[in-house]
Scaffold this active site. Sequence first.
Site, short mmCIF file in Angstrom:
data_model
loop_
_atom_site.label_atom_id
_atom_site.label_comp_id
_atom_site.label_asym_id
_atom_site.label_seq_id
_atom_site.Cartn_x
_atom_site.Cartn_y
_atom_site.Cartn_z
N ASN A 120 44.86 41.24 43.97
CA ASN A 120 43.88 41.27 45.05
C ASN A 120 43.43 42.71 45.29
O ASN A 120 43.86 43.65 44.61
CB ASN A 120 44.43 40.62 46.32
CG ASN A 120 45.65 41.33 46.88
OD1 ASN A 120 45.82 42.54 46.73
ND2 ASN A 120 46.54 40.58 47.54
N ARG A 121 42.55 42.88 46.26
CA ARG A 121 41.96 44.20 46.54
C ARG A 121 43.04 45.26 46.78
O ARG A 121 43.00 46.35 46.21
CB ARG A 121 41.07 44.05 47.78
CG ARG A 121 40.27 45.29 48.13
CD ARG A 121 39.71 45.17 49.54
NE ARG A 121 38.85 44.04 49.75
CZ ARG A 121 37.53 44.08 49.74
NH1 ARG A 121 36.91 45.23 49.47
NH2 ARG A 121 36.82 42.99 49.97
N GLU B 187 46.38 45.15 46.06
CA GLU B 187 47.27 45.34 44.91
C GLU B 187 46.59 46.17 43.83
O GLU B 187 47.21 47.08 43.24
CB GLU B 187 47.67 43.97 44.35
CG GLU B 187 48.57 43.17 45.28
CD GLU B 187 48.62 41.69 44.95
OE1 GLU B 187 49.53 41.01 45.47
OE2 GLU B 187 47.74 41.20 44.20
N ASP C 124 47.16 31.91 45.33
CA ASP C 124 47.74 30.85 44.50
C ASP C 124 46.66 29.88 44.04
O ASP C 124 46.70 29.37 42.92
CB ASP C 124 48.81 30.09 45.29
CG ASP C 124 50.07 30.92 45.52
OD1 ASP C 124 50.26 31.91 44.80
OD2 ASP C 124 50.85 30.56 46.41
#
Length: 496
Positions: free
Chosen positions: A210-211, A213, A279
């Site tokens: 994600n952004r 991470e 997920d």
Amino acid sequence: MSASLMDLLQIPLRPRILLVGDVMLDRYLWGDVERISPEAPIPILRVRHQEHRLGGAGSVATMLSALDTEPTLCTVVGDDPEGRTIAALLGGQGIDARGLRTDPQRATTLKERLLGQAQQRAPHHMMRVDREDDRPLSPALQTELLAAAEETIAHVDLVLISDYNKGVCAGEMIPRLIELARRAGVRVLADPIKGCDYRRYRGCSCITPNRYEAGLATGRKIGSPADGLEAARQLVSLGIETVLVTLDRDGIAWADAAGRAKHFPCRPRQVCDITGAGDMVLSSLGFALAAGADFPTAIELANTAGGLEVERLGVVPLSRGEIAAELDRHAAGGEGKIVARGRLPAVLDAHRRAGRRIVMTNGCFDLLHPGHVAVLQAARALGDALVVGLNSDRSVRALKGPERPVIPQHDRAAMLAALSCVDCVVLFDETSVAPLVAEVRPDVLVKAAQYRTDQVVGHEIVESYGGQVVTVPMKADYSTSSLVERLRSEPRRHAA
């Protein structure tokens, strides 16, 4: 709407997917908040019931199963009640758990969520309590888990890694799994953890940070889609074939080793709960690629599914049919809000699974005017989804006479569906709306204030199960009958 997406969702193929990762147990405690504790300034949750769901890699397995794939899960639980509950949930959902191993030395990860509801509004998260053991697996257990994966890997279409940093994917697990998949000619997709060296994912066909991470992994702040594309290009250089950076409200940034890069925007959503969105992206992407889709098509599907997931409360699996219905609605615009009576239960179920408070009103809505709009807007403000029961042409004639309606039913429905405050329009043929009220079972039934609540048709049905009946003001000097009469008198006045 992409025809290839619809074709993908309708294929009879059931892809086989090996899933490796950290499984968890999600426990939901649902209740009412009616008072503040006398011991401290905190709300008291009076628990009505509890629910167990699979979390982490377990939620990915559940989502894959809902998408009509055949997942095989390799994971580790503790020798405790939570671990046994996970095993029972996997068995109950028909998920292949031949790779499930038990470690008596560790505790099963448990995430307990407290959800409170006040004044019959939609429930909201109050607190989450975690119990976890994130130690790496012992070398012996890691070897045992890899052996279970190797037995399956030759018979699957894809490998997914759901890494939640709870120990299963630590150490050499991911590099060794990628090597097993390479030898078997199977692609690997991974949802990576935050704050680690992403070179451990070298050889993956795709990763989906994600952004936040991706920002930690690249040392850059990702504020825009352009930043996301640069981060994706940088991560590809680590030896990863394709990188998807999920950007929440900004969609997905994609880059690959061939030099291609593209931003996939998403449409605005009413965010209920972000739990499970990552997920859902991994699951739908895995399904699409295992079914033979290319990356752009798979990303379109993942973008749609991830957006749908954030509109639901908690982790809620989506079926192919629900995603297809969303694509239909998006393609049709307002027309997608017009729901056939037979499809109504599925639509209502989707709203309820998302934790939405359903409001209902009804009427003929012939010559839609500001009074109607005021009632509809006030009704929508009382909940999260507004269902409008619309009298058919036949029932309007029975109620108003042979010269009504002025506007045919399908045009009346289209006008209502064009309003942003309306979520669903359903035609009914009866002269009484009571049967439709019984089908919808709204949390709130609304009519204009010209009625008393005990005069509202269907009030006894709603009150019987604890729902509310509410009357709301209508703008003065507006009524369809008076407008029709005024229009009919205009030619006579001008002729005189």
